[in-house]
Scaffold this active site. Structure first.
Site, mmCIF file in Angstrom:
data_model
loop_
_atom_site.group_PDB
_atom_site.id
_atom_site.type_symbol
_atom_site.label_atom_id
_atom_site.label_comp_id
_atom_site.label_asym_id
_atom_site.label_seq_id
_atom_site.Cartn_x
_atom_site.Cartn_y
_atom_site.Cartn_z
ATOM 1 N N ASP A 274 0.856 -1.179 0.000
ATOM 2 C CA ASP A 274 0.000 0.000 0.000
ATOM 3 C C ASP A 274 0.894 1.232 0.000
ATOM 4 O OD1 ASP A 274 -1.822 2.001 0.370
ATOM 5 O OD2 ASP A 274 -2.743 1.168 2.171
ATOM 6 N N GLY A 278 -4.908 4.080 -1.345
ATOM 7 C CA GLY A 278 -5.441 2.957 -2.118
ATOM 8 C C GLY A 278 -4.620 2.592 -3.332
ATOM 9 N N TYR A 358 17.790 27.176 -34.162
ATOM 10 C CA TYR A 358 18.526 26.251 -35.031
ATOM 11 C C TYR A 358 17.914 24.855 -34.971
ATOM 12 C CZ TYR A 358 20.593 24.868 -30.552
ATOM 13 O OH TYR A 358 20.769 24.452 -29.257
ATOM 14 N N GLY A 372 19.344 20.078 -22.193
ATOM 15 C CA GLY A 372 19.886 20.184 -23.547
ATOM 16 C C GLY A 372 21.373 20.335 -23.683
ATOM 17 N N HIS A 376 29.514 17.266 -27.953
ATOM 18 C CA HIS A 376 29.285 16.754 -29.316
ATOM 19 C C HIS A 376 30.285 17.359 -30.303
ATOM 20 C CE1 HIS A 376 27.417 20.443 -30.925
ATOM 21 N NE2 HIS A 376 26.777 20.553 -29.754
ATOM 22 N N CYS A 394 26.169 23.959 -25.166
ATOM 23 C CA CYS A 394 26.831 22.655 -25.252
ATOM 24 C C CYS A 394 28.347 22.802 -25.176
ATOM 25 C CB CYS A 394 26.457 21.962 -26.572
ATOM 26 S SG CYS A 394 24.736 21.391 -26.631
ATOM 27 N N ASN A 396 31.380 22.146 -27.201
ATOM 28 C CA ASN A 396 31.815 21.880 -28.579
ATOM 29 C C ASN A 396 33.250 21.348 -28.588
ATOM 30 O OD1 ASN A 396 30.200 24.552 -30.543
ATOM 31 N ND2 ASN A 396 29.364 22.872 -29.358
#
Length: 446
Positions: A274, A278, A358, A372, A376, A394, A396
């Site tokens: 439980d 419920g 972009y 995000g 990469h 990001c 780079n």
């Protein structure tokens, strides 16, 4: 008188004395004693009696007769009649052997029983011979285990929600007399059920920063019950704690980064539990994973260089370009969460549309936050890598370095970024668990 007549008179006098005594009378002090030595009665010997002389006649006074000697006369009371006493005899019939006493859990007629509650039968004054637990709807028999001494029988199965069961047991007492006992009960029918998804996956090897994540598909009102249903076992042992990041998501992390080589086992035993309001667990989950080498990438915006350490030793360095002042990269400990050979970078997913928006395909993308941020390949910014920040947040790197990073970093590895102009990574953003101090982190436990 002749001697014969004298003797007869003596006998008559003695007989009269006996009659008077029997009537409760005693001869007065003026009466003569009977002295015929031929008529002497010998009394029964008692502790208080003395042996009479040959000239005395001793008469036993019946019980209940009293004599008053102070007045020189005698009075008597009629004795109470007595009831003859029958001698007692001990019975040779032994007491009956008690019947075997059987106790069941749950009690007969019980409703709302958890489908994982232990079911048991115990006996006193005898032994169990046979026990069966049968689903009353399907007729399927559930296997249990009889104790070696036949004094108990137990089973801890998953009986299912909304099921009716009949528990039948046969027991014998000490003289072998059998008796059969039947118990019926019903399991709970939940108002609602929830399933749980877990991370990392079973059999994976992860980095030293990977938290354990359990996400429910329904909000949990009794977080303590849900948390208690989760067991984390580590070898070697490491101290850790839970923290709830929402009403449906809970994490567990060690106090410090995992030790490389640690084996972790996780059980999420929510079925039949439980969880409040419920809500019951739909099914259990269990998985194990191993912690690999310590892989930590340290990025300092002041140098714009990524320094990569494996188990504490520097193995590689690469130049980077971080988020510009307009879209700065978050500071803090990021944890690798996903990896893609190719990934569409779409600014609309984090709210940027119109000017500056972009939608670009990139290679070797490794996610480090849920808002995000990725490491990469960015061949278009190689000119700025190591000297200027030009990204939208990001990290780079060149295509070659991105491929190396993709091949060598996995779920749970660390990317620690510092000295950017941006704010700190939030603890709820991806696996931002390490953004909280240990004391603060464990305060989020239920």
């Amino acid at each position: 008188m002749t001697g014969r007549r004298m003797r007869l008179m003596g006998i008559a006098a003695a007989a009269l004395a006996c009659v008077l005594v029997a009537a409760g009378c005693s001869p007065s002090s003026g009466q003569a004693d009977v002295t015929d030595p031929a008529f002497v009665t010998t009394p029964a010997t008692t502790a208080a009696a003395s042996t009479p002389s040959s000239s005395q006649v001793t008469v036993t006074v019946p019980a209940g007769t009293t004599s008053d000697t102070a007045s020189g006369g005698s009075t008597s009371t009629t004795p109470e009649p007595t009831t003859p006493t029958t001698p007692s005899t001990s019975s040779s019939t032994p007491p009956p052997v008690p019947a075997a006493k059987v106790t069941t859990t749950p009690a007969t007629g019980s409703k709302g029983i958890s489908p994982v509650a232990p079911i048991s039968v115990k006996v006193a004054e005898g032994t169990l011979q046979k026990v069966s637990l049968k689903n009353s709807q399907t007729g399927v028999t559930v296997e249990g285990k009889m104790a070696a001494d036949k004094l108990s029988w137990t089973v801890t199965p998953e009986l299912g929600y909304g099921k009716n069961y009949t528990l039948t047991s046969t027991a014998v007492n000490a003289e072998g007399k059998a008796s059969t006992h039947e118990t019926t009960f019903a399991t709970i029918t939940p108002d609602n059920q929830t399933d749980a998804s877990t991370f990392p996956r079973d059999g994976w090897k992860v980095g030293v920063g990977q938290p354990v994540s359990v996400v429910f598909d329904e909000p949990i009102t009794d977080k303590k019950a849900a948390q208690d249903a989760i067991t984390i076992s580590t070898n070697p042992k490491q101290e850790g704690a839970f923290r709830w990041f929402s009403d449906s998501e809970v994490h567990w992390r060690p106090k410090v980064y995992w030790k490389p080589g640690t084996k972790v086992s996780v059980k999420v035993d929510i079925y039949g539990k439980d969880l409040g309001g419920g809500l019951y667990g739909m099914q259990d989950e269990a998985f194990s994973f191993t912690v690999g080498d310590s892989m930590i990438a340290e990025i300092d915006d002041n140098s714009k260089i990524m320094v990569i350490k494996k188990n504490g030793a520097v193995i590689k360095e690469m130049p980077v370009s971080l988020g510009s002042n307009t879209y700065p990269t978050y500071n803090g400990v990021h944890v690798v969460a996903e990896s893609y050979e190719e990934k569409i970078m779409d600014s609309s997913t984090w709210g940027l549309t119109g000017t500056g928006a972009y939608r670009t395909r990139v290679e070797w993308a490794v996610r480090i936050s849920s808002t995000g941020e990725f490491v990469h390949a960015a061949p278009w910014s190689v000119w700025a890598q190591g000297s200027e920040n030009v990204s939208h947040g990001c990290v780079n790197v060149s295509t070659e370095n991105a491929k190396w990073f993709y091949d060598n970093f996995t779920f749970g590895d660390i990317v620690d970024i510092k000295n950017t102009v941006g704010t700190d990574l939030q603890s709820w953003d991806g696996y931002g668990d390490w953004q909280l101090s240990w004391d603060v982190y464990r305060q989020g436990s239920a």
